[in-house]
Design a protein around this motif. Sequence first.
Motif, mmCIF file in Angstrom:
data_model
loop_
_atom_site.group_PDB
_atom_site.id
_atom_site.type_symbol
_atom_site.label_atom_id
_atom_site.label_comp_id
_atom_site.label_asym_id
_atom_site.label_seq_id
_atom_site.Cartn_x
_atom_site.Cartn_y
_atom_site.Cartn_z
ATOM 1 N N PRO A 1 5.402 5.805 -14.807
ATOM 2 C CA PRO A 1 6.473 6.686 -14.304
ATOM 3 C C PRO A 1 5.946 7.866 -13.507
ATOM 4 C CG PRO A 1 6.234 6.909 -16.674
ATOM 5 C CD PRO A 1 5.418 5.721 -16.291
ATOM 6 N N SER A 2 4.729 8.320 -13.767
ATOM 7 C CA SER A 2 4.181 9.472 -13.043
ATOM 8 C C SER A 2 3.267 9.061 -11.897
ATOM 9 C CB SER A 2 3.424 10.384 -14.023
ATOM 10 O OG SER A 2 2.327 9.700 -14.596
ATOM 11 N N TRP A 3 3.315 7.788 -11.553
ATOM 12 C CA TRP A 3 2.450 7.293 -10.475
ATOM 13 C C TRP A 3 2.740 8.008 -9.153
ATOM 14 C CZ3 TRP A 3 -1.548 4.380 -8.939
ATOM 15 C CH2 TRP A 3 -1.586 3.980 -7.602
ATOM 16 N N THR A 4 1.635 8.444 -8.491
ATOM 17 C CA THR A 4 1.756 8.994 -7.134
ATOM 18 C C THR A 4 0.782 8.306 -6.178
ATOM 19 O OG1 THR A 4 0.177 10.759 -7.692
ATOM 20 C CG2 THR A 4 2.553 11.256 -7.921
ATOM 21 N N THR A 5 -0.460 8.197 -6.592
ATOM 22 C CA THR A 5 -1.469 7.557 -5.744
ATOM 23 C C THR A 5 -2.630 7.095 -6.606
ATOM 24 O OG1 THR A 5 -2.846 7.810 -3.763
ATOM 25 C CG2 THR A 5 -2.763 9.676 -5.273
ATOM 26 N N GLY A 6 -3.421 6.179 -6.075
ATOM 27 C CA GLY A 6 -4.571 5.663 -6.807
ATOM 28 C C GLY A 6 -5.279 4.598 -5.997
ATOM 29 N N THR A 7 -6.224 3.951 -6.616
ATOM 30 C CA THR A 7 -7.051 2.954 -5.926
ATOM 31 C C THR A 7 -7.118 1.669 -6.733
ATOM 32 O OG1 THR A 7 -8.423 4.701 -4.971
ATOM 33 C CG2 THR A 7 -9.330 2.480 -4.958
ATOM 34 N N VAL A 8 -6.948 0.550 -6.046
ATOM 35 C CA VAL A 8 -7.134 -0.769 -6.646
ATOM 36 C C VAL A 8 -8.467 -1.327 -6.152
ATOM 37 C CG1 VAL A 8 -6.255 -3.129 -6.813
ATOM 38 C CG2 VAL A 8 -4.662 -1.207 -6.711
ATOM 39 N N THR A 9 -9.314 -1.795 -7.053
ATOM 40 C CA THR A 9 -10.586 -2.407 -6.672
ATOM 41 C C THR A 9 -10.715 -3.770 -7.335
ATOM 42 O OG1 THR A 9 -11.837 -1.445 -8.519
ATOM 43 C CG2 THR A 9 -11.709 -0.162 -6.473
ATOM 44 N N VAL A 10 -11.515 -4.613 -6.719
ATOM 45 C CA VAL A 10 -11.802 -5.919 -7.301
ATOM 46 C C VAL A 10 -13.253 -6.278 -7.014
ATOM 47 C CG1 VAL A 10 -10.987 -7.174 -5.235
ATOM 48 C CG2 VAL A 10 -11.093 -8.342 -7.452
ATOM 49 N N ALA A 11 -13.913 -6.865 -7.981
ATOM 50 C CA ALA A 11 -15.286 -7.327 -7.835
ATOM 51 C C ALA A 11 -15.359 -8.808 -8.154
ATOM 52 C CB ALA A 11 -16.227 -6.548 -8.751
ATOM 53 N N LEU B 1 0.815 -1.215 0.000
ATOM 54 C CA LEU B 1 0.000 0.000 0.000
ATOM 55 C C LEU B 1 0.849 1.266 0.000
ATOM 56 C CD1 LEU B 1 -2.740 -0.988 2.624
ATOM 57 C CD2 LEU B 1 -2.835 -1.196 0.134
ATOM 58 N N ASN B 2 1.958 1.266 0.700
ATOM 59 C CA ASN B 2 2.819 2.458 0.808
ATOM 60 C C ASN B 2 4.189 2.182 0.178
ATOM 61 O OD1 ASN B 2 0.923 4.008 2.410
ATOM 62 N ND2 ASN B 2 1.396 2.575 4.071
ATOM 63 N N GLY B 3 4.810 3.229 -0.291
ATOM 64 C CA GLY B 3 6.126 3.073 -0.877
ATOM 65 C C GLY B 3 6.107 2.418 -2.238
ATOM 66 N N SER C 1 -15.536 -15.445 -11.621
ATOM 67 C CA SER C 1 -14.395 -14.666 -12.074
ATOM 68 C C SER C 1 -14.266 -13.418 -11.200
ATOM 69 C CB SER C 1 -14.540 -14.257 -13.546
ATOM 70 O OG SER C 1 -15.656 -13.400 -13.722
ATOM 71 N N TYR C 2 -13.188 -12.663 -11.439
ATOM 72 C CA TYR C 2 -12.913 -11.444 -10.669
ATOM 73 C C TYR C 2 -12.486 -10.352 -11.645
ATOM 74 C CZ TYR C 2 -13.014 -14.704 -6.800
ATOM 75 O OH TYR C 2 -13.422 -15.668 -5.908
ATOM 76 N N VAL C 3 -13.023 -9.159 -11.452
ATOM 77 C CA VAL C 3 -12.695 -8.033 -12.322
ATOM 78 C C VAL C 3 -11.926 -7.006 -11.507
ATOM 79 C CG1 VAL C 3 -13.600 -6.144 -13.710
ATOM 80 C CG2 VAL C 3 -14.685 -8.398 -13.818
ATOM 81 N N TRP C 4 -10.700 -6.717 -11.949
ATOM 82 C CA TRP C 4 -9.821 -5.768 -11.257
ATOM 83 C C TRP C 4 -9.798 -4.447 -12.012
ATOM 84 C CZ3 TRP C 4 -6.955 -6.934 -6.797
ATOM 85 C CH2 TRP C 4 -6.975 -8.283 -6.410
ATOM 86 N N THR C 5 -9.723 -3.347 -11.276
ATOM 87 C CA THR C 5 -9.534 -2.024 -11.874
ATOM 88 C C THR C 5 -8.510 -1.260 -11.040
ATOM 89 O OG1 THR C 5 -11.355 -1.058 -10.585
ATOM 90 C CG2 THR C 5 -11.886 -1.917 -12.785
ATOM 91 N N VAL C 6 -7.859 -0.273 -11.656
ATOM 92 C CA VAL C 6 -6.877 0.549 -10.953
ATOM 93 C C VAL C 6 -6.955 1.974 -11.504
ATOM 94 C CG1 VAL C 6 -5.017 -0.055 -12.555
ATOM 95 C CG2 VAL C 6 -4.449 0.721 -10.233
ATOM 96 N N SER C 7 -6.798 2.972 -10.619
ATOM 97 C CA SER C 7 -6.834 4.372 -11.046
ATOM 98 C C SER C 7 -5.439 4.973 -10.977
ATOM 99 C CB SER C 7 -7.795 5.169 -10.152
ATOM 100 O OG SER C 7 -7.317 5.212 -8.809
ATOM 101 N N GLY C 8 -5.296 6.172 -11.512
ATOM 102 C CA GLY C 8 -3.993 6.812 -11.555
ATOM 103 C C GLY C 8 -3.178 6.291 -12.727
ATOM 104 N N ASP C 9 -1.894 6.636 -12.735
ATOM 105 C CA ASP C 9 -1.007 6.208 -13.821
ATOM 106 C C ASP C 9 -0.568 4.759 -13.574
ATOM 107 O OD1 ASP C 9 0.628 6.109 -16.031
ATOM 108 O OD2 ASP C 9 2.320 7.077 -14.998
ATOM 109 N N ALA C 10 -1.512 3.828 -13.817
ATOM 110 C CA ALA C 10 -1.249 2.401 -13.606
ATOM 111 C C ALA C 10 -2.123 1.592 -14.544
ATOM 112 C CB ALA C 10 -1.512 2.012 -12.157
ATOM 113 N N THR C 11 -1.665 0.442 -14.884
ATOM 114 C CA THR C 11 -2.416 -0.463 -15.762
ATOM 115 C C THR C 11 -2.370 -1.879 -15.197
ATOM 116 O OG1 THR C 11 -0.456 -0.900 -17.109
ATOM 117 C CG2 THR C 11 -1.928 0.890 -17.836
#
Length: 246
Positions: free
Chosen positions: A227-237, A177-179, A198-208
């Motif tokens: 490279p410009s990642w600072t913060t974001g959210t990972v979700t799963v359903a 979560l940090n660092g 099945s499971y569906v993952w999503t991520v916000s910010g500069d991430a794929t």
Amino acid sequence: PAGVCKSQAGVVFSVDALIGATNYTWTVPAGATLVSGQGTTSITVNFSSTQAAGNICVTASGACSSTAQLCRNLVVYTVKPVTPGAISGSNLENCQNTTRTFSIAPVANATSYTWTAPTNATVISGQGTTSATISFGASFTSGTLYVKASNCIGTSSNKSIAIYSKPGTPSSIAGTLNGVCGGSTGTYTCPAVSGATSYVWTVSGDATLGTNTLSPTTTTQVINFGPSWTTGTVTVAAVNACGSYV
């Protein structure tokens, strides 16, 4: 019924009426008493405390002739049925506002079966038989379906199956979560959810979402942080054909 118990009273047996028949002559096994209905298509019989197996028979007659005698062996039950075997039918994707049929193999010595639907579901047909149709209401999410077998001696224990509509929300996501540095890669996981296909993952910010070494729709997901990642959210359903809760 296919069988009776010792000392059982008021048991009804019947045959379909035949065209031209005016009288029906019944015979019952030794120890049994024909209480009423002799001459008709339906009789009531009492059975003694020492009742043994035997034949119950009937002959139809009219003005000109009589039929051959029709006989059927009558079983005398001495034990209650055993617990039914596995319940057949899908335990997943029992969607809200739909119906689905579940069944079991016949149980020796059983004369009836009792189905109990989970909360927010209803048995709409087949009660008393080896196959029941269940209607799932608008609020159904998950629960347990039960069935037990019975005869005049007693009732078996329940056989059960856990059934689900759309799966619940995954309880947690494990991973760093940090660092988390830009340009790095991380692996995130969630516990398996009952009823999920099945499971569906999503991520916000500069991430794929990266390549999953198992499958793109499992409880494990690789995430590539740009490279410009600072913060974001990972979700799963957790998902199945009925839908999902994030």
